[in-house]
Design an enzyme around this catalytic site. Structure first.
Site, PDB file in Angstrom:
ATOM      1  CG  MET A 115      38.107  52.512  12.737  1.00 52.87           C
ATOM      2  SD  MET A 115      38.359  51.077  11.664  1.00 52.87           S
ATOM      3  CE  MET A 115      38.862  49.849  12.837  1.00 52.87           C
ATOM      4  CG  ASP A 130      31.167  33.547  25.196  1.00 51.69           C
ATOM      5  OD1 ASP A 130      31.925  32.587  25.448  1.00 51.69           O
ATOM      6  OD2 ASP A 130      30.590  34.198  26.088  1.00 51.69           O
TER       7      ASP A 130
END
Length: 158
Positions: A115, A130
């Site tokens: 993870m 972004d």
């Protein structure tokens, strides 16, 4: 034998896995994110980076990915806080339109780091998005996947 979800208890309630009795072992995970940026954005790269008003894209994205790896347990409820030994994030321009991000995480612990590697690759990709969206919103985070996991019950390689 049917496999069971590890984060659900006998009463079908959420449950954080107890790793207290597990042995500490060396563990490693590698995750990959693939991005379509398009020729318009890739054409702006010089020396494998783009310098923007927000800063250098790859360097900023790598730092963001490293921070994300360290904060994975704050973002994903059933992940254990881990003492990370090492994080490596590499960004490569694959062709005139695509980037590839590899995030490798190493620990000595009682639970895996899949993870953490997936989170690091994803946040690195999101940071690139972004920082490049002012040039084009046609950016696509095409795929994020686990490439390899070592240690624990079993090893995995895609």
């Amino acid at each position: 034998m049917k496999k069971k979800f590890s984060h659900i208890n006998k009463k079908n309630q959420p449950n954080m896995v107890n790793v207290g009795n597990k042995a500490v072992t060396k563990r490693k995970a590698i995750a990959k994110a693939t991005l379509f940026l398009g020729k318009e954005i890739v054409a702006n790269f010089t020396d494998n980076d783009i310098i923007t008003k927000k800063g250098p894209v790859f360097q900023t994205a790598i730092v963001a990915g490293i921070q994300a790896v360290k904060k994975t347990s704050d973002l994903i409820p059933m992940c254990h806080p881990l003492s990370i030994n090492g994080i490596s994030i590499n960004i490569d321009i694959v062709d005139q339109e695509h980037l590839e991000i590899l995030c490798t995480v190493d620990i000595e612990g009682k639970t895996g780091v899949e993870m953490e590697a997936l989170t690091g690759a994803t946040v690195t990709a999101l940071t690139i998005y972004d920082m490049c969206k002012s040039i084009s919103q046609k950016i696509i985070i095409k795929e994020v996947k686990l490439l390899e996991k070592k240690g624990g019950k079993s090893d995995y390689k895609s």
